[in-house]
Design a protein around this motif. Sequence first.
Motif, PDB file in Angstrom:
ATOM      1  N   SER A 207       0.851  -1.196   0.000  1.00  0.00           N
ATOM      2  CA  SER A 207       0.000   0.000   0.000  1.00  0.00           C
ATOM      3  C   SER A 207       0.877   1.232   0.000  1.00  0.00           C
ATOM      4  CB  SER A 207      -0.874   0.036   1.264  1.00  0.00           C
ATOM      5  OG  SER A 207      -1.485  -1.207   1.486  1.00  0.00           O
ATOM      6  N   TYR A 242      -4.571   0.709  -1.934  1.00  0.00           N
ATOM      7  CA  TYR A 242      -4.314   1.993  -1.262  1.00  0.00           C
ATOM      8  C   TYR A 242      -5.605   2.792  -1.182  1.00  0.00           C
ATOM      9  CZ  TYR A 242      -1.839   6.248   0.116  1.00  0.00           C
ATOM     10  OH  TYR A 242      -1.392   7.352   0.803  1.00  0.00           O
ATOM     11  N   ASP A 249      -6.073   1.592   5.668  1.00  0.00           N
ATOM     12  CA  ASP A 249      -4.998   0.828   5.016  1.00  0.00           C
ATOM     13  C   ASP A 249      -4.250  -0.021   6.033  1.00  0.00           C
ATOM     14  OD1 ASP A 249      -4.918   1.361   2.141  1.00  0.00           O
ATOM     15  OD2 ASP A 249      -4.519   3.446   2.685  1.00  0.00           O
TER      16      ASP A 249
END
Length: 337
Positions: A207, A242, A249
């Motif tokens: 992410s 993301y 996240d």
Amino acid sequence: MSQITVIEHLLYHQKESPMATGRFTRLLSEMILSGKIINQEVNKAGLVEILGLTGETNVQGEKVRKLDEFANHVLEHRLQRAGVLCALASEEKADLITIPKDYPQGDYILIFDPLDGSSNIDANVSIGTIFSIFRRTSPSHEPVTLADVLQRGAEQVAAGYMIYGSSTMLVYTTGNGVHGFTLDPSVGEFLLSHPDIRTPKFGKIYSANEGYWHYWDEATRKAITYFKNPDNERHQVYSSRYIGSLVADFHRNLLYGGIFLYPADKRDPKHPHGKLRLMCEANPLAMIVEQAGGLATDGINRILDIQPAELHQRVPLVIGSYDDVSRVREFMLRDAA
Ligand code: AHM
Ligand code: MG
């Protein structure tokens, strides 16, 4: 889901947790109540006038949304008066928040991001409240100073977050593992749903805001390239996920395994040291991830070992599964050599 509330769980584990005193229980109760109040308002975000910008900017030059202000007010107002803190610090406020003269003081210090990811509110994306708790280092009878607050993350006595998502959860640690509680709206209580969370040793998710690729240093690019390479050591291509809401996240990666990166964007004048704040974002999540078996660094150094120089200090953040964060560290060390 169990019927165990946060406070029941805390009291049950009190013997294992030296700081689970009546005062800490009171502090946690106020955090829980504040979280429920913020949650109610977040749920109504699309319905009421409260949605939208106030037109003001916060201490860091970012636009403040009304729900940020509301969340900040709830936490500041309730916790200032709880009788267990000697100071608070909020992402939204430039200076330390002290306790009004007429209210009793305690020895704890609370640092919080009242509504993280709030730029996502309009799109109904999960947002959260992040908190970090320290004990003051100076004697109780002396006025509290900034030095009491500027402690390394390793000194935190507790940390946690509330995530306002498809369900609302509280995840916290007092240094004895990480425990997750889901808000049961029918009874209005957070009930134990995720006891003793362990994050996988490595994950399948990375992410990062890849739009900043051209701002990143070589080591960060190499690390991301590694995660995307089917011929990497694990012979596994990682998925990119993301949200742009740190709590969301982080929470997903904590449960599924994976790595979140917000590196220093060296060529970006806005984020030369990264975007996230050491004290109200990186430290609490670092304590949680370590307690769950993961790791958090600024690329090279352990987040919890960083001595803060100022309240709103920013820090590059690499956080998540132990092996994945270690892998990024190897890339960083090689490039620094
Ligand atoms: P905020 O505290 O002002 O909401 O900012 C922090 C947020 C994090 O939730 C998120 O990880 C990050 O900003 C996303 O930044 P970017 O849009 O640059 O990727
Ligand atoms: Mg934030």
